[in-house]
Design a protein around this motif. Sequence first.
Motif, mmCIF file in Angstrom:
data_model
loop_
_atom_site.group_PDB
_atom_site.id
_atom_site.type_symbol
_atom_site.label_atom_id
_atom_site.label_comp_id
_atom_site.label_asym_id
_atom_site.label_seq_id
_atom_site.Cartn_x
_atom_site.Cartn_y
_atom_site.Cartn_z
ATOM 1 N N LEU A 119 0.984 -1.259 -0.102
ATOM 2 C CA LEU A 119 0.003 0.044 -0.029
ATOM 3 C C LEU A 119 0.806 1.149 -0.037
ATOM 4 C CD1 LEU A 119 -3.155 0.487 0.240
ATOM 5 C CD2 LEU A 119 -2.796 0.770 2.699
ATOM 6 N N LEU A 129 -3.279 0.842 -3.697
ATOM 7 C CA LEU A 129 -2.965 -0.584 -3.530
ATOM 8 C C LEU A 129 -2.094 -1.158 -4.803
ATOM 9 C CD1 LEU A 129 -3.571 -2.769 -1.627
ATOM 10 C CD2 LEU A 129 -5.705 -3.377 -2.750
ATOM 11 N N LEU A 181 -8.835 -1.690 2.265
ATOM 12 C CA LEU A 181 -7.638 -1.152 2.383
ATOM 13 C C LEU A 181 -7.503 0.243 2.109
ATOM 14 C CD1 LEU A 181 -5.572 -4.384 1.009
ATOM 15 C CD2 LEU A 181 -5.334 -3.480 3.470
#
Length: 230
Positions: A119, A129, A181
């Motif tokens: 990341l 990502l 994420l």
Amino acid sequence: MTPARRIRDEIAGRIRSGAWRPGHRIPTEQELAAQYGCARATVSKALGELAASGLIERRRKAGSFVAHPPVHSAVMTVPDLAELIAARGEDYRWQALSVEPASQGDGAIPGPALCVAGLHLAANEPFALERRLISLAEVPDAGDVDFGREAPGTWLLAHIPWTEVRHVIRAVSPTRREAALLGAGGAMACLELDRTTWRSGRVVTHVRQLFRGDRFDLVAEFKAGVPGEG
């Protein structure tokens, strides 16, 4: 000047002057209403206009925050995300998620390859990502690099020259894990950049990068050809 316009202009002034940086939490509607001596509906109108102009983000149940201006990257180049983020005046950080040999079923790279996932963060918030395959036949030194500490794209650009590149760009809906994420809402579209890089006809790396749609722009500029030129 109406109260809503005054609130809007003063908040916009703090953002544009740099007093309130990207990610800064805006006072709550209740706090602003008390500060300006007006109704919450007036504050909500001002914040709505700021959000529509792209200066702030309104997050459900979390509040309002100074927006991160989109990073612009030329589509015809291979950008270093660390440099792009630093040029915007934000701290950059790479957070590795996994570094392991690529599975044999992954055909993007012929022969042995290293798979690195991680990341990219800007101002300590998720920016992109990444899942990258690196050819160990073409770049054997990659097996000795600590990609837990250094982003693979940054290392490759500094050490391995490329001669050819192909970008495939599309809008996609992230999976639930990808959205978590990236800190993206489930309904937010993301920008997917799929890139393969070659050196003298041999694949060096293949990468898939996923960006929040409100954080990254790919830009191409062209000039009209002069009459008579092909």
